[in-house]
Design a protein around this motif. Structure first.
Motif, short mmCIF file in Angstrom:
data_model
loop_
_atom_site.label_atom_id
_atom_site.label_comp_id
_atom_site.label_asym_id
_atom_site.label_seq_id
_atom_site.Cartn_x
_atom_site.Cartn_y
_atom_site.Cartn_z
N GLU A 120 0.72 8.67 -13.82
CA GLU A 120 0.39 8.24 -12.45
C GLU A 120 -0.71 7.18 -12.43
O GLU A 120 -0.83 6.41 -11.49
N SER A 164 0.83 -1.21 0.00
CA SER A 164 0.00 0.00 0.00
C SER A 164 0.86 1.25 0.00
O SER A 164 0.54 2.22 -0.68
N LYS A 201 -0.46 3.27 -11.64
CA LYS A 201 -0.36 2.64 -10.32
C LYS A 201 -1.57 1.81 -9.95
O LYS A 201 -1.53 1.05 -8.97
N ILE A 241 1.39 3.55 -3.68
CA ILE A 241 0.88 4.92 -3.74
C ILE A 241 1.99 5.95 -3.76
O ILE A 241 1.94 6.92 -4.53
N THR A 242 3.05 5.74 -2.97
CA THR A 242 4.01 6.84 -2.80
C THR A 242 5.23 6.77 -3.70
O THR A 242 5.89 7.78 -3.91
#
Lengths: 219, 232
Positions: free
Chosen positions: B41, B15, B44, B19-20
């Motif tokens: 992006e 997670s 993802k 996301i990061t």
């Protein structure tokens, strides 16, 4: 041939009450007229005609084909049937009856349809007849086995289309495509893949139905 | 016990990483993903959407396997296992449908455009829905078990049509939508090794989570059944 005797028995009792035939005939008339009213004077294109054609077939089939097993259950005659014949014989008999019903129903639909809709002109007759026969066989087999399942469940009428739709979806989508092809006049060789899909659907459904019918039929 | 801790760690890592981790032009460090033209992006989603779709199919397969087992042995525990698998399957199926639709809004412009994959997940949703409707309509336990087992097997044999054959047919039905997905980034996109690592970790983490939830689900149902029998 016990299966044929069973078919004859179903045919006779159907001739006495005419329940399935009446329901089917009225359903065909109602669905076609609803479509007719909603279209009005507009001329619709081929792909929409083909899609609506299968909508009529699906809903008419859903109204009448569940009778095969539900009627046995309602009259309480299924135990007698279990005594006199094996499961596969019973299934063959019921399948024969539903096959006749599906073919009669769909021939009526085709005739009415080509009378009413101008866009519904078949250019490739051989392709249409082949896909029509294959599609009807698949429709009859799937609806017979689902009818057997719902005859043992509660809420018989509402459950039937719900259970049948996902099972019939591959058949319907492919058949719509084949109907568009035959209206467009596509060559037979170019539609061979779609025909193969319908054929394999029929074979798979017949095999699975005969394998699993034992488990449904025995209480 | 240890695998539950591993599942927790894996999913936490996935997670955070999914996301990061930044998407940069020329990835140098192991935690950087390359840019995919047209996706950026939005790429993802693969860490979360694909595992849910994968679990949907695995749950369906497990439900069918336990249905076959039930029909062979007539052991009601197999039916409960099949039911627990299908319950999780419909949850993950909804998750996959919703995440896919949201992604499609930003990448294709509409939430729903009857692309082949969307059709197949929709058919799966319908099958699951019909299966639960069938189960709820039968009262006798044995009858419910055998009828729903039969239905899940019949439904399962139609799945190959949706997964392998439908994409071919849908091109004819919906020319506009089919073209941009077949030639688009979804199929041709070759995954970068860094992304592949996170992706497979995510797949493993989700599968273990599913297995854990499934075990909890069927065990609690069996215990509930036993408690009910005591009172009668």
């Amino acid at each position: 041939m016990k299966a044929f005797a069973l078919f004859k028995k179903d045919f006779k009792s159907e001739m006495r009450t005419r329940y399935a035939v009446n329901a089917l005939a009225m359903f065909i008339v109602v669905t076609i007229s609803v479509i007719f009213f909603s279209i009005g004077q507009e001329r619709i294109n081929e792909s929409l005609t083909a899609g609506l054609f299968w909508v009529v077939i699906f809903f008419s089939a859903m109204s009448g084909l569940s009778r095969a097993f539900v009627s046995e259950e309602e009259r309480g005659t299924n135990l007698t049937l279990q005594l006199i014949a094996g499961p596969s014989t019973v299934f063959t008999g019921k399948l024969l009856f539903n096959l006749i019903l599906v073919f009669a129903m769909n021939i009526v639909i085709v005739v009415l349809y080509s009378l009413i809709f101008d866009a519904f002109v078949i250019k490739n007759m051989v392709l249409f007849v082949t896909s029509f026969i294959l599609g009807n066989v698949g429709l009859a087999v799937s609806s017979t086995i689902i009818a057997a399942i719902i005859s043992k469940a509660g809420a018989k009428g509402t459950l039937y289309p719900v259970l049948s739709f996902p099972i019939l979806l591959p058949l319907i989508l492919t058949s719509v495509q084949l109907t568009i092809f035959s209206i467009d006049g596509t060559k037979f060789e170019e539609a061979i893949v779609e025909l193969m899909i319908v054929l394999s659907y029929d074979v798979i459904m017949i095999a699975v139905s005969y394998m699993l019918f034992d488990f449904i039929w025995k209480d | 016990m240890i695998w539950k801790i591993i599942t927790f760690l894996l999913l936490t890592f996935v997670s955070i990483a999914g996301i990061t981790f930044p998407i940069v032009e020329n990835p140098t460090a192991w935690y950087q993903f390359p840019i995919i033209p047209g996706l950026e992006e939005k790429a993802k989603i693969i860490f979360f959407h694909v595992p849910t779709a994968w679990i949907t199919v695995v749950a369906f397969l497990m439900s069918t396997v336990y249905s076959v087992k039930y029909l062979r042995k007539k052991n009601l525990e197999d039916d409960i296992k099949s039911y627990a698998a299908a319950q999780l399957g419909i949850i993950f199926c909804l998750l996959a449908t919703v995440t896919g639709a949201v992604w499609a809004k930003f990448n294709w412009g509409t939430y729903w455009n009857w692309d082949p994959r969307q059709t197949s997940i929709f058919a799966l949703l319908l099958i699951y829905g019909a299966w639960f409707a069938l189960r709820s309509s039968i009262e006798s336990e044995e009858k419910r078990a055998s009828l729903s087992a039969v239905y899940s097997i019949i439904a399962f044999v139609t799945v190959p049509f949706f997964v392998f054959i439908m994409p071919r047919i849908m091109t004819g039905l919906h020319p506009g939508s089919a073209n941009d997905t077949n030639a688009g980034p979804v199929i041709n996109f070759k995954m970068d090794p860094h992304m592949r690592l996170v992706f497979f970790l995510s797949l493993a983490g989700f599968s273990m989570l599913y297995y854990w939830m499934w075990q909890l689900g069927y065990k609690s149902m069996i215990i509930k059944d036993k408690l009910n029998q005591k009172y009668y």
